[in-house]
Scaffold this motif. Structure first.
Motif, PDB file in Angstrom:
ATOM      1  N   ALA A 160      -4.053 -68.018  39.874  1.00  0.00           N
ATOM      2  CA  ALA A 160      -3.981 -66.626  39.211  1.00  0.00           C
ATOM      3  C   ALA A 160      -5.204 -66.145  38.433  1.00  0.00           C
ATOM      4  N   GLU A 161      -6.165 -67.264  37.931  1.00  0.00           N
ATOM      5  CA  GLU A 161      -7.462 -67.049  37.272  1.00  0.00           C
ATOM      6  C   GLU A 161      -8.248 -66.432  37.997  1.00  0.00           C
ATOM      7  N   LEU A 162      -8.379 -66.558  39.447  1.00  0.00           N
ATOM      8  CA  LEU A 162      -9.000 -65.884  40.223  1.00  0.00           C
ATOM      9  C   LEU A 162      -9.020 -64.286  39.860  1.00  0.00           C
ATOM     10  N   ASP A 163      -7.762 -63.810  39.988  1.00  0.00           N
ATOM     11  CA  ASP A 163      -7.403 -62.632  39.808  1.00  0.00           C
ATOM     12  C   ASP A 163      -7.823 -62.096  38.412  1.00  0.00           C
ATOM     13  N   ARG A 164      -7.496 -62.638  37.560  1.00  0.00           N
ATOM     14  CA  ARG A 164      -7.891 -62.293  36.235  1.00  0.00           C
ATOM     15  C   ARG A 164      -9.316 -62.127  35.989  1.00  0.00           C
ATOM     16  N   ARG A 165     -10.419 -63.001  36.911  1.00  0.00           N
ATOM     17  CA  ARG A 165     -11.611 -63.006  36.588  1.00  0.00           C
ATOM     18  C   ARG A 165     -12.318 -61.836  37.699  1.00  0.00           C
ATOM     19  N   GLY A 166     -11.301 -61.180  38.317  1.00  0.00           N
ATOM     20  CA  GLY A 166     -11.863 -59.995  39.081  1.00  0.00           C
ATOM     21  C   GLY A 166     -12.350 -60.345  40.428  1.00  0.00           C
ATOM     22  N   ALA A 167     -11.990 -61.391  41.033  1.00  0.00           N
ATOM     23  CA  ALA A 167     -12.231 -61.887  42.514  1.00  0.00           C
ATOM     24  C   ALA A 167     -12.161 -60.858  43.273  1.00  0.00           C
ATOM     25  N   ASP A 168     -12.882 -60.807  44.262  1.00  0.00           N
ATOM     26  CA  ASP A 168     -12.759 -59.751  45.507  1.00  0.00           C
ATOM     27  C   ASP A 168     -11.314 -59.790  46.217  1.00  0.00           C
ATOM     28  N   PRO A 169     -10.504 -58.711  46.166  1.00  0.00           N
ATOM     29  CA  PRO A 169      -9.360 -58.941  46.800  1.00  0.00           C
ATOM     30  C   PRO A 169      -9.195 -59.310  48.243  1.00  0.00           C
ATOM     31  N   THR A 170     -10.257 -58.727  48.955  1.00  0.00           N
ATOM     32  CA  THR A 170     -10.376 -58.922  50.410  1.00  0.00           C
ATOM     33  C   THR A 170     -10.634 -60.405  50.725  1.00  0.00           C
ATOM     34  N   MET A 171     -11.501 -61.116  49.986  1.00  0.00           N
ATOM     35  CA  MET A 171     -11.623 -62.483  50.246  1.00  0.00           C
ATOM     36  C   MET A 171     -10.495 -63.222  49.639  1.00  0.00           C
ATOM     37  N   LEU A 172      -9.828 -62.741  48.568  1.00  0.00           N
ATOM     38  CA  LEU A 172      -8.493 -63.341  47.874  1.00  0.00           C
ATOM     39  C   LEU A 172      -7.441 -63.416  49.261  1.00  0.00           C
TER      40      LEU A 172
END
Length: 307
Positions: A160-172
């Motif tokens: 979830a930390e990747l989401d919190r840091r604004g990681a690109d949604p397509t890559m996620l």
């Protein structure tokens, strides 16, 4: 299956199918984890390792198919082959996007191709014991690698930390779709190894080879990315240390070092079976919500409707 090996959890076995997903990369920035080139490039190594590795999986498993005497296992292996082929294609499609952003991965991917095609590829061996030995060695190596792909898949599903840091949604979505399928089919490689051989000494030996190779290739990949990133200069370009990885693991944007190390004795335990690790329900839940998987399912329904 020997008496010392745990039996799979039958209730979690599901029919495997390849999902014909596609991703659009034009809006994905070079550093898709904002402000964190190291995390971005550590995960980006997947795009360099996986296409060649999963093509190799498919090649080896096609050779193993005639040796499978269990119909359900054969069905699982065929489903595994389809999923791995789609994984390879999907990660391969990221590479042109990297080139457009000034980061050409060809020098590194050429080394990875050599590793899988030459070092671990088919050899000119006489039919019989020698050829079977080499096939079984590679089946066992894949089982060891799949232990870690399932580990990584489980990690990214909960990162979830990747989401919190604004990681690109397509890559996620790419990473989580792939990770979910790795968890979904996590038992297939080990079941095939057990069906064809299952020897503990081979399992331990090939684990050591696979783990060492993955560490070596991953470290080289991260350093290659950091050194060739056109936006990085000076000391930052050379920064790719174990401490960086450890710190990102503690922060939750990369797998934790402790969790990775604790996974080793589990795989080497004589009662190990992948079905006792991770959650099929979590994986299937993500696959039911993945934007790419949903789009693929809708397209398949449209085609059936048109027919």
């Amino acid at each position: 299956m020997s008496r010392t090996q745990a039996r799979p959890v039958e209730s979690e076995r599901i029919a495997l199918k390849a999902r014909n997903v596609s991703f659009s990369w034009e809006d994905t920035p070079l550093h898709w984890v904002p402000g964190d080139p190291f995390t971005t490039h550590t995960i980006n190594v997947l795009h360099l390792l996986l296409p060649a590795g999963e093509r190799w999986f498919v090649q080896v498993y096609k050779q193993a198919l005639p040796l499978i005497k269990d119909d359900r296992l054969r069905e699982d292996v065929i489903g595994f082959i389809g999923q791995e082929a789609m994984h390879s294609q999907s990660h391969d499609e990221v590479l042109p996007h990297l080139r457009e952003q000034g980061l050409d991965p060809t020098p590194y991917t050429a080394q990875v191709d050599w590793f899988f095609e030459k070092l671990l590829g088919d050899r000119t061996l006489p039919p019989g014991r020698a050829r079977r030995w080499w096939l079984l060695e590679r089946v066992a190596i894949i089982a060891a690698i799949e232990h870690y792909t399932a580990f990584l898949g489980d990690w990214v599903l909960g990162a979830a930390e990747l989401d919190r840091r604004g990681a690109d949604p397509t890559m996620l979505d790419l990473l989580r779709w792939h990770g979910a399928e790795e968890v979904e089919h996590r038992s297939v490689a080990f079941d095939l190894f057990t069906h064809l051989d299952g020897g503990y000494r081979r399992r331990a030996r090939t684990w050591a080879s696979a783990f060492s190779a993955l560490l070596f290739l991953w470290q080289r990949g991260v350093r290659f990315f950091m050194a060739n990133d056109p936006t990085l200069t000076g000391p930052e370009a050379a920064k790719a240390s174990f401490k960086d990885f450890y710190d990102r693991g503690r922060a939750g944007v990369l797998p934790g070092t402790g969790a990775m190390l604790r996974s080793i004795p589990r795989y080497l335990g004589r009662d190990y079976h992948p079905s006792h690790e991770f959650s099929t329900a979590q994986a299937v839940a993500y696959l039911a919500a993945s934007p790419a998987a949903l789009a693929a399912e809708q397209a398949e329904r449209s085609l059936k409707g048109a027919a």
